[in-house]
Design a protein around this motif. Structure first.
Motif, PDB file in Angstrom:
ATOM      1  N   ARG A  63      21.723  15.418  40.713  1.00 19.61           N
ATOM      2  CA  ARG A  63      21.577  15.329  39.265  1.00 19.61           C
ATOM      3  C   ARG A  63      20.191  14.864  38.828  1.00 19.61           C
ATOM      4  O   ARG A  63      19.856  14.941  37.643  1.00 19.61           O
ATOM      5  CB  ARG A  63      22.621  14.356  38.701  1.00 19.61           C
ATOM      6  CG  ARG A  63      24.063  14.807  38.893  1.00 19.61           C
ATOM      7  CD  ARG A  63      25.024  13.671  38.657  1.00 19.61           C
ATOM      8  NE  ARG A  63      26.423  14.085  38.761  1.00 19.61           N
ATOM      9  CZ  ARG A  63      27.459  13.233  38.819  1.00 19.61           C
ATOM     10  NH1 ARG A  63      27.236  11.927  38.769  1.00 19.61           N
ATOM     11  NH2 ARG A  63      28.688  13.701  38.920  1.00 19.61           N
ATOM     12  N   ALA A  64      19.394  14.364  39.754  1.00 15.27           N
ATOM     13  CA  ALA A  64      18.101  13.773  39.418  1.00 15.27           C
ATOM     14  C   ALA A  64      17.094  14.828  38.979  1.00 15.27           C
ATOM     15  O   ALA A  64      17.213  16.014  39.295  1.00 15.27           O
ATOM     16  CB  ALA A  64      17.550  13.012  40.620  1.00 15.27           C
ATOM     17  N   GLU A  65      16.066  14.379  38.249  1.00 14.83           N
ATOM     18  CA  GLU A  65      15.011  15.294  37.821  1.00 14.83           C
ATOM     19  C   GLU A  65      14.083  15.638  38.976  1.00 14.83           C
ATOM     20  O   GLU A  65      13.610  16.767  39.091  1.00 14.83           O
ATOM     21  CB  GLU A  65      14.204  14.662  36.683  1.00 14.83           C
ATOM     22  CG  GLU A  65      14.975  14.526  35.375  1.00 14.83           C
ATOM     23  CD  GLU A  65      14.101  13.997  34.257  1.00 14.83           C
ATOM     24  OE1 GLU A  65      12.873  13.864  34.475  1.00 14.83           O
ATOM     25  OE2 GLU A  65      14.630  13.715  33.172  1.00 14.83           O
ATOM     26  N   SER A  66      13.794  14.648  39.851  1.00 21.07           N
ATOM     27  CA  SER A  66      12.852  14.863  40.960  1.00 21.07           C
ATOM     28  C   SER A  66      13.463  14.340  42.256  1.00 21.07           C
ATOM     29  O   SER A  66      13.132  13.239  42.714  1.00 21.07           O
ATOM     30  CB  SER A  66      11.522  14.158  40.673  1.00 21.07           C
ATOM     31  OG  SER A  66      10.944  14.642  39.476  1.00 21.07           O
ATOM     32  N   PRO A  67      14.356  15.105  42.870  1.00 26.52           N
ATOM     33  CA  PRO A  67      15.000  14.661  44.103  1.00 26.52           C
ATOM     34  C   PRO A  67      14.069  14.769  45.306  1.00 26.52           C
ATOM     35  O   PRO A  67      13.005  15.405  45.220  1.00 26.52           O
ATOM     36  CB  PRO A  67      16.179  15.626  44.237  1.00 26.52           C
ATOM     37  CG  PRO A  67      15.732  16.861  43.537  1.00 26.52           C
ATOM     38  CD  PRO A  67      14.858  16.401  42.408  1.00 26.52           C
TER      39      PRO A  67
END
Length: 340
Positions: A47-51
């Motif tokens: 779900r993160a923007e920058s995994p």
């Protein structure tokens, strides 16, 4: 030669990316992955923007394909069926030498986050992280024991002897369901709590003596009624929800012990003045040591616990996008990628 691996690219999107075939260095092995579980903690980078830019997945189970220099036959041989303690450390500090690689004082590597993980046909890991599986244990069982079921085991071990105890298990996701299954088989009377009826039904299947729907009743009131007003002497909170943690703490009896291991990202305040007269013990649990991973494998194998049934959906790697979209709903059990 190249292999494909699942890489999270941000905002609930992923790609199948080609990587060079891994080759083992000194002390390392390459695993041919047979099953790779989907863990609830995967949803944070998903779900993160920058995994992290690496192959996802940290619940591997498979067969040793190749061993590097310095790997003794006692540690690993080609053809061994294994699961993996999914952290690596320096192997020299006191924490690593006691099997707690995730607490390494020099810094730890978590596979699927800091290094390439198991959502691929092959995976490179240190030989010291391997735990052999009994011949009759399935690879899917080995995958969930490596993290989800193993995490439940670690939390339960922190709580101590459960035989004859009332145990509240807050949250009936894969870790909570594992805890319900294991604790019930150890003689505990499990009171399972969740907000989803489907998960409470699974909890009954896995041995829960009582279930409480937190979306419908006051959990603390319900648990007091089920325990003749005493409360639960043992509490395991697996959801990570702030509200669930607060409710679980209110259920704790005098001299009770509560363990918190959920990664939901929530926080809650503890009023020490109210706990002071209860003699309560509060603790946390961060997965488990490799020694406890071995004990968990042995226990599940001896008891023939149906941990395979935690997986309510099975997928091929090519279906990874649909698999994580389904898992993201958090409405059922676990998912697992199956490899031939």
């Amino acid at each position: 030669m190249f292999v494909k691996g699942v890489v999270f690219v941000g905002d609930r999107r992923l790609e199948l990316v080609e990587f060079a075939d891994p080759k083992p260095g000194p002390g390392e092995v390459v695993l041919r992955i047979m099953a790779s579980g989907m863990c609830g903690s995967d949803l944070h980078p998903y779900r993160a923007e920058s995994p992290p830019e690496c192959i996802a997945g940290h619940e591997p189970s498979g067969i040793v394909e190749e061993v590097g220099v310095g790997v003794s036959a006692h540690m690993a041989q080609v053809g061994d069926r294994v699961t993996v303690h999914h952290y690596a450390g320096c192997n020299a500090c006191d924490q690593c030498r006691s099997g707690w690689f995730q607490l390494c004082r020099a810094g730890t590597v978590r596979y699927g986050a800091d290094a390439n993980g198991s959502h691929s046909a092959y995976m490179l890991v240190p030989a010291v992280t391997l735990v052999k599986l009994p011949d009759r244990m399935t690879f899917t069982s080995g995958a969930t024991i490596g993290c989800g079921t193993g995490t439940a085991w670690g939390g339960l071990k922190r709580l101590g002897d459960l035989n004859g105890m009332d145990l509240l298990v807050s949250g009936q996701g894969p870790v909570g369901l594992s805890a319900t299954m294991i604790a019930s088989s150890q003689g505990a009377r499990v009171i399972a709590v969740d907000v989803q009826a489907s998960r409470l039904e699974l909890a009954k299947k896995f041995g829960a003596a009582e279930v409480v729907d937190a979306s419908d009743v006051d959990v603390a009131v319900a648990v007091r009624e089920l325990t003749c007003g005493v409360g639960a002497p043992r509490v395991l909170e697996t959801s990570g929800s702030s509200g669930a943690s607060e409710a679980a703490l209110k259920c704790l009896s005098t001299w009770g012990r509560a363990c918190f291991l959920g990664l939901g990202g929530g926080s809650f305040e503890v009023d020490v003045s109210k706990l002071l007269t209860t003699q309560a013990t509060l603790m946390t649990s961060w997965t488990l040591s490799i020694a406890e991973l071995q004990r968990c494998v042995d226990f599940v194998g001896r008891r023939c616990l149906p941990v395979d049934d935690l997986f309510t959906s099975r997928w091929r790697l090519d279906d990874a996008e649909a698999a994580y979209a389904h898992f993201d709903q958090q409405s059922a059990g676990k998912g697992v990628f199956i490899f031939d």
